[in-house]
Design a protein around this motif. Structure first.
Motif, mmCIF file in Angstrom:
data_model
loop_
_atom_site.group_PDB
_atom_site.id
_atom_site.type_symbol
_atom_site.label_atom_id
_atom_site.label_comp_id
_atom_site.label_asym_id
_atom_site.label_seq_id
_atom_site.Cartn_x
_atom_site.Cartn_y
_atom_site.Cartn_z
ATOM 1 N N HIS A 173 -5.642 -2.296 7.815
ATOM 2 C CA HIS A 173 -5.875 -2.829 6.475
ATOM 3 C C HIS A 173 -5.327 -4.260 6.428
ATOM 4 C CE1 HIS A 173 -5.223 -3.235 2.096
ATOM 5 N NE2 HIS A 173 -6.242 -2.391 2.000
ATOM 6 N N LYS A 174 -5.846 -5.058 5.525
ATOM 7 C CA LYS A 174 -5.389 -6.459 5.520
ATOM 8 C C LYS A 174 -3.903 -6.582 5.152
ATOM 9 C CE LYS A 174 -7.296 -7.722 0.989
ATOM 10 N NZ LYS A 174 -8.205 -6.901 0.327
ATOM 11 N N HIS A 175 -3.378 -5.615 4.403
ATOM 12 C CA HIS A 175 -1.926 -5.544 4.207
ATOM 13 C C HIS A 175 -1.481 -4.187 4.759
ATOM 14 C CE1 HIS A 175 -2.335 -9.037 1.723
ATOM 15 N NE2 HIS A 175 -3.152 -8.405 0.903
ATOM 16 N N PRO A 176 -1.185 -4.112 6.038
ATOM 17 C CA PRO A 176 -1.017 -2.788 6.674
ATOM 18 C C PRO A 176 0.333 -2.119 6.438
ATOM 19 C CG PRO A 176 -0.825 -4.528 8.308
ATOM 20 C CD PRO A 176 -1.105 -5.215 7.009
ATOM 21 N N LEU A 177 1.274 -2.822 5.819
ATOM 22 C CA LEU A 177 2.602 -2.243 5.621
ATOM 23 C C LEU A 177 2.921 -2.257 4.132
ATOM 24 C CD1 LEU A 177 4.874 -1.171 7.397
ATOM 25 C CD2 LEU A 177 5.805 -3.469 7.528
ATOM 26 N N LYS A 178 3.000 -1.059 3.537
ATOM 27 C CA LYS A 178 3.223 -0.999 2.095
ATOM 28 C C LYS A 178 4.228 0.106 1.775
ATOM 29 C CE LYS A 178 -1.404 -2.422 0.741
ATOM 30 N NZ LYS A 178 -2.442 -2.237 -0.262
ATOM 31 N N SER A 179 4.609 0.182 0.510
ATOM 32 C CA SER A 179 5.538 1.240 0.113
ATOM 33 C C SER A 179 5.237 1.703 -1.309
ATOM 34 C CB SER A 179 6.976 0.727 0.196
ATOM 35 O OG SER A 179 7.157 -0.314 -0.736
ATOM 36 N N ALA A 180 5.570 2.956 -1.578
ATOM 37 C CA ALA A 180 5.390 3.532 -2.922
ATOM 38 C C ALA A 180 6.152 4.855 -2.992
ATOM 39 C CB ALA A 180 3.911 3.744 -3.230
ATOM 40 N N GLU B 197 -2.463 -1.013 -5.512
ATOM 41 C CA GLU B 197 -3.192 -0.045 -4.704
ATOM 42 C C GLU B 197 -2.254 1.025 -4.139
ATOM 43 O OE1 GLU B 197 -5.211 -1.260 -1.140
ATOM 44 O OE2 GLU B 197 -6.237 0.670 -1.123
ATOM 45 N N ALA B 198 -1.062 0.597 -3.741
ATOM 46 C CA ALA B 198 -0.071 1.564 -3.233
ATOM 47 C C ALA B 198 0.318 2.547 -4.334
ATOM 48 C CB ALA B 198 1.149 0.819 -2.698
ATOM 49 N N ALA B 199 0.449 2.033 -5.556
ATOM 50 C CA ALA B 199 0.803 2.897 -6.688
ATOM 51 C C ALA B 199 -0.308 3.904 -6.948
ATOM 52 C CB ALA B 199 1.055 2.049 -7.933
ATOM 53 N N ARG B 200 -1.544 3.443 -6.909
ATOM 54 C CA ARG B 200 -2.713 4.306 -7.125
ATOM 55 C C ARG B 200 -2.750 5.405 -6.068
ATOM 56 N NH1 ARG B 200 -6.644 5.460 -3.630
ATOM 57 N NH2 ARG B 200 -6.508 3.367 -2.780
ATOM 58 N N LEU B 201 -2.499 5.004 -4.822
ATOM 59 C CA LEU B 201 -2.560 5.968 -3.734
ATOM 60 C C LEU B 201 -1.455 7.024 -3.845
ATOM 61 C CD1 LEU B 201 -3.856 6.730 -0.948
ATOM 62 C CD2 LEU B 201 -1.914 5.526 0.052
ATOM 63 N N ALA B 202 -0.232 6.575 -4.124
ATOM 64 C CA ALA B 202 0.884 7.525 -4.225
ATOM 65 C C ALA B 202 0.606 8.538 -5.334
ATOM 66 C CB ALA B 202 2.194 6.789 -4.486
ATOM 67 N N GLU B 203 0.046 8.048 -6.434
ATOM 68 C CA GLU B 203 -0.268 8.953 -7.531
ATOM 69 C C GLU B 203 -1.301 9.987 -7.082
ATOM 70 O OE1 GLU B 203 -2.177 8.864 -11.909
ATOM 71 O OE2 GLU B 203 -1.337 6.958 -11.220
ATOM 72 N N ALA B 204 -2.313 9.527 -6.349
ATOM 73 C CA ALA B 204 -3.356 10.439 -5.863
ATOM 74 C C ALA B 204 -2.779 11.456 -4.875
ATOM 75 C CB ALA B 204 -4.482 9.643 -5.208
ATOM 76 N N GLU B 205 -1.980 10.990 -3.930
ATOM 77 C CA GLU B 205 -1.424 11.907 -2.928
ATOM 78 C C GLU B 205 -0.424 12.873 -3.562
ATOM 79 O OE1 GLU B 205 -2.931 12.124 -0.360
ATOM 80 O OE2 GLU B 205 -3.390 10.235 0.650
ATOM 81 N N TYR C 185 2.727 3.519 5.205
ATOM 82 C CA TYR C 185 3.514 3.496 3.973
ATOM 83 C C TYR C 185 4.918 4.046 4.203
ATOM 84 C CZ TYR C 185 -0.694 2.611 1.239
ATOM 85 O OH TYR C 185 -1.828 2.057 0.706
ATOM 86 N N THR C 186 5.886 3.403 3.558
ATOM 87 C CA THR C 186 7.232 3.971 3.498
ATOM 88 C C THR C 186 7.552 4.252 2.033
ATOM 89 O OG1 THR C 186 8.144 1.741 3.420
ATOM 90 C CG2 THR C 186 8.106 2.823 5.577
ATOM 91 N N LEU C 187 8.687 4.895 1.815
ATOM 92 C CA LEU C 187 9.070 5.272 0.457
ATOM 93 C C LEU C 187 9.750 4.113 -0.268
ATOM 94 C CD1 LEU C 187 9.499 7.676 -1.571
ATOM 95 C CD2 LEU C 187 11.776 7.883 -0.574
ATOM 96 N N SER C 188 9.357 3.885 -1.510
ATOM 97 C CA SER C 188 10.123 2.967 -2.350
ATOM 98 C C SER C 188 9.972 3.413 -3.794
ATOM 99 C CB SER C 188 9.632 1.527 -2.194
ATOM 100 O OG SER C 188 8.325 1.410 -2.725
ATOM 101 N N GLU C 189 10.935 3.044 -4.596
ATOM 102 C CA GLU C 189 10.897 3.434 -6.003
ATOM 103 C C GLU C 189 9.757 2.712 -6.707
ATOM 104 O OE1 GLU C 189 14.088 4.121 -9.590
ATOM 105 O OE2 GLU C 189 14.617 2.888 -7.886
ATOM 106 N N ASN C 190 9.660 1.415 -6.444
ATOM 107 C CA ASN C 190 8.576 0.626 -7.038
ATOM 108 C C ASN C 190 7.519 0.344 -5.977
ATOM 109 O OD1 ASN C 190 9.933 0.348 -9.596
ATOM 110 N ND2 ASN C 190 11.325 -1.028 -8.508
#
Ligand SMILES: [Zn+2]
Length: 421
Positions: free
Chosen positions: A352-359, A292-300, A282-287
């Motif tokens: 992961h099937k989408h291994p590069l994400k941001s949040a 799933e990335a949003a859910r994870l960022a909220e959890a972390e 994961y890298t940082l992004s505003e959106n």
């Protein structure tokens, strides 16, 4: 109050977080603070607990092996009651913290720093801490920590916190590692950030495996790999089981002029959300790049709430940082490393099937340090968990990471690698 008592109280309150009730203010508000005997140095054990009462008034009791000193205070948004104690071993029944009764929604407990433990109660709404004290053992009963909570309204709650804040020190917890000696050493510094720690266990595996332990073991293996090559200096935000606030992790990397920041975590999905597997970078992004990335960022990002950090005193400058970041090369470098890392991990680990994400991960907010957050896999997925806890897998995956670090720091040779020249 004894000298020892003051030492513990000021150590915990003064070095941790912004808002806390100093003992003087606690007394002013009618909160009782016990004074243990100065000679009582035996380790503290919490053996049992009970919650009684209703939505108006709730009593929270913890049985202890001896009398101790405590500092108790409240926090807003979300509403919490925090109790700081000397380092305590909790032998409470499993799932004790999931009990909801009266004004208490749930609670957790654990180490917050070396020498200090903490209990954090989530409350159903604003509460007044009517009493907080420790009773001596008497009449066959063990020593007991007692908190009396009374329902209140938000206005009075916030007024109380404002009183407490008058004594606030904006100092922060000390990272578990001292700054590394530089001595003119110009090798790039890699900061490894094993997620969670102490009171915040992170996600859990089916056999009770804890994310905080899995990621610490991984970071230690990675550190050895990186150091053995001799090309880098390595520092870790924590190298033991203590809690470090998210902002402190960022500060740790920035203050040391790190060349790269790698936060290491392990995800888990609630059962109803089905299965997922493999590592994600994961890298940082505003959106967020997806739900799933949003859910994870909220959890972390909840780590600080879980550990009872006062978020209301944090400067609300996330938006500014994001703007600032957009203007810097840091974002490009972070993406570049993330892509390289995915490429290297492909051969060594399951992705992961989408291994590069941001949040919007708080821990990735350093505007001047390229930062990524690596989710090693899913603690909730059987095959992933097996790998996450295997030394062989750890070594192989750490090797791939070290390879990615090498590619990132190796200067591009002009004209090579299909450049534009
Ligand atoms: Zn995590």
């Amino acid at each position: 109050m004894t000298a020892r008592a003051f030492q513990i109280a000021s150590m915990i309150a003064g070095t941790l977080f912004g808002a806390y009730a100093s003992l003087a203010i606690a007394a002013e508000k009618g909160v009782t603070v016990s004074a243990a005997a100065a000679s009582a140095e035996a380790s503290v054990v919490a053996t049992d607990m009970r919650i009684g009462g209703d939505d108006k008034q709730t009593r929270f009791v913890v049985d202890l092996n001896r009398k101790i000193d405590l500092v108790a205070f409240t926090l807003a948004d979300p509403y919490r009651v925090v109790v700081d104690l000397p380092q305590t071993t909790f032998t409470l029944p499993a799932k004790a913290g999931e009990q909801a009764r009266g004004l208490v929604k749930a609670f957790r407990y654990g180490l917050i720093m070396q020498g200090g433990s903490r209990i954090v109660l989530d409350t159903k709404g604003p509460v007044r801490l009517e009493k907080a004290f420790v009773l001596d053992a008497a009449e066959g009963q063990p020593a007991r920590l007692v908190l009396d909570l009374i329902a209140t309204d938000r206005t009075s709650f916030m007024r109380n916190i404002a009183l407490e804040n008058r004594a606030a020190h904006n100092t922060s917890i000390k990272p578990s590692e001292a700054p590394p000696k530089v001595d003119g050493d110009v090798r790039p510094l890699i900061v490894l950030d094993p997620g969670h720690g102490g009171i915040d266990t992170g996600t859990k595996g089916s056999g009770g495996e804890l994310e905080k332990d899995v990621v610490l073991a991984f970071a230690q293996t990675l550190r050895e790999k990186l150091e053995s090559g001799g090309k880098y200096r390595v520092a870790m935000t924590r190298s033991d089981d203590t809690f470090i606030p998210l902002a402190e992790r960022v500060r740790f990397a920035r203050s040391r002029n790190a060349g790269l920041f790698i936060s290491v975590h392990a995800d888990a999905l609630p059962r109803r959300e089905g299965q997922a597997e493999g590592a994600t970078v994961y890298t940082l992004s505003e959106n967020a790049s997806d739900a799933e990335a949003a859910r994870l960022a909220e959890a972390e990002n909840k780590a600080d709430v879980i550990a009872g950090v006062d978020l209301t005193t944090e400067p609300d400058d996330v938006a500014n940082i994001l703007v600032d970041l957009a203007q810097r090369e840091t974002k490009t470098f972070s993406m570049q490393f993330a892509r390289t890392l995915v490429g290297e991990l492909k051969a060594a680990a399951r992705l992961h099937k989408h291994p590069l994400k941001s949040a919007g991960f708080k821990v990735l907010l350093a505007p001047d340090v390229p930062s990524v957050l690596l989710e090693l896999g899913y603690m909730s997925t059987k095959d992933d968990l097996k790998q996450l806890t295997s030394a062989t897998w750890r070594a192989r995956t750490a090797q791939a990471l070290a390879q990615a670090v090498d590619s990132f720091f190796t200067p591009r040779v002009a004209g090579a690698g299909g450049g534009r020249n």
